[in-house]
Every structure is written in C-alpha cells, then in structure tokens.
Design a protein around this motif. Structure first.
Motif, short mmCIF file in Angstrom:
data_model
loop_
_atom_site.label_atom_id
_atom_site.label_comp_id
_atom_site.label_asym_id
_atom_site.label_seq_id
_atom_site.Cartn_x
_atom_site.Cartn_y
_atom_site.Cartn_z
N HIS A 13 -6.74 27.27 85.11
CA HIS A 13 -6.19 26.16 84.32
C HIS A 13 -7.11 24.94 84.36
O HIS A 13 -7.27 24.26 83.35
CB HIS A 13 -4.79 25.79 84.80
CG HIS A 13 -3.75 26.77 84.40
ND1 HIS A 13 -3.39 26.98 83.09
CD2 HIS A 13 -3.00 27.63 85.13
CE1 HIS A 13 -2.47 27.92 83.02
NE2 HIS A 13 -2.22 28.33 84.25
N PRO A 64 4.17 30.60 82.31
CA PRO A 64 3.97 29.45 81.42
C PRO A 64 5.24 29.14 80.63
O PRO A 64 6.07 30.01 80.40
CB PRO A 64 2.85 29.91 80.49
CG PRO A 64 2.85 31.38 80.53
CD PRO A 64 3.43 31.77 81.85
N HIS A 89 2.82 35.62 81.05
CA HIS A 89 1.45 35.48 80.53
C HIS A 89 1.17 36.50 79.43
O HIS A 89 0.56 36.18 78.41
CB HIS A 89 0.41 35.63 81.65
CG HIS A 89 0.33 34.44 82.51
ND1 HIS A 89 -0.15 33.22 82.08
CD2 HIS A 89 0.68 34.25 83.80
CE1 HIS A 89 -0.10 32.35 83.05
NE2 HIS A 89 0.41 32.95 84.11
#
Length: 152
Positions: A13, A64, A89
């Motif tokens: 990230h 997420p 994901h």
C-alpha cells in the motif's frame, strides 16, 4: 493475517500510495476518519464479502473497503457509508477490472453492488435501517402531528 503478511500488505500500500495514488487520496487512506469508517463498515457486513457470496457463491472475508463511486469521481462520497462496500482482494480486483472496461460496465457494476447491498440487508429492515442502527447515519427526522409546522 499473520504478521509477515500484514507487513507485506502495508508495504504494498505504501508503494501504491507513493507511486500511483494522488496525494490527497493517499492522505485520506491513512486518516483516522477513514480507518474508523472502514472498520465500522466491515463490522456492519460481519466481515463478509457479499459480492463473492451472492455472485461468485463463495464465502470470503473482507479486507479492502471499496468506494462504489470512486474518490476521483466524487470526493464528497469518501466517507458516505451508502457508498462503501467491503470486499475481498480477489473480488476487489474483479470489480476494478469491470470498472475499467467501460463507463457502461462501471455503471452496471455500481448498480449491481447497490442491488446486492439492498438484497443482503432486506430481512434486517433495509440497509438504511442497518446503518441507522449502527450509528453510521442519523435516523430520519420524525415528522409527526406534534412536530413544529416548519418541518411538516
């Protein structure tokens, strides 16, 4: 996630934030407001990816949280709980690919996500009720006969 996987995820990230994401979005994704909202959204969905559940027929946990209308398309929707859906994901990659196909594909996918949300929370009284009960949105103002006239 194990500690090693978590560190790898954070590193991934950070690289993405530094190389591909605009500065305002990168700052947003590390903000207290986003982290708190993200956790609450995952809790409301009981850590279940409902796209995977109803479309792919898989039970996957979330990581997420996806903006149905993406930040670059409408910054004001960034903390709107009605615009957020937790995904795995794998599912997030699928959704991203559908968004990138065309504007029509993106709109159809957005509509599908909203339909899945409504379907998932239907028996609980609807998504709006669930969000109100979870204190993510304010309940609607009651406009009964004893309400002040300017509100009727």
């Amino acid at each position: 996630m194990c500690e090693e996987c978590e560190q790898r995820q954070q590193s991934r990230h950070m690289t993405y934030n530094n190389t591909r994401r605009d500065e305002r979005a990168a700052e947003f994704y590390v903000s207290k407001e986003w982290r708190a909202m993200r956790e609450r959204i995952i809790e409301v969905y009981d850590n279940v990816d409902i796209y995977a559940l109803y479309v792919e027929h898989e039970l996957l946990t979330c990581n997420p949280v996806h903006h149905i209308i993406e930040l670059e398309d409408d910054w004001e929707q960034r903390l709107n709980p009605f615009n957020l859906i937790p995904l795995n994901h794998k599912t997030h990659n699928t959704i991203t690919a559908l968004y990138k196909q065309s504007k029509a594909s993106m709109r159809a996918t957005q509509k599908q996500l909203r339909s899945l949300i409504e379907y998932h929370f239907r028996e609980a009284g609807g998504y709006k009720k669930v969000l109100c009960d979870s204190f993510l949105v304010a309940p609607p103002l009651f406009l009964g006969e004893n309400s002040p006239r300017e509100f009727q």
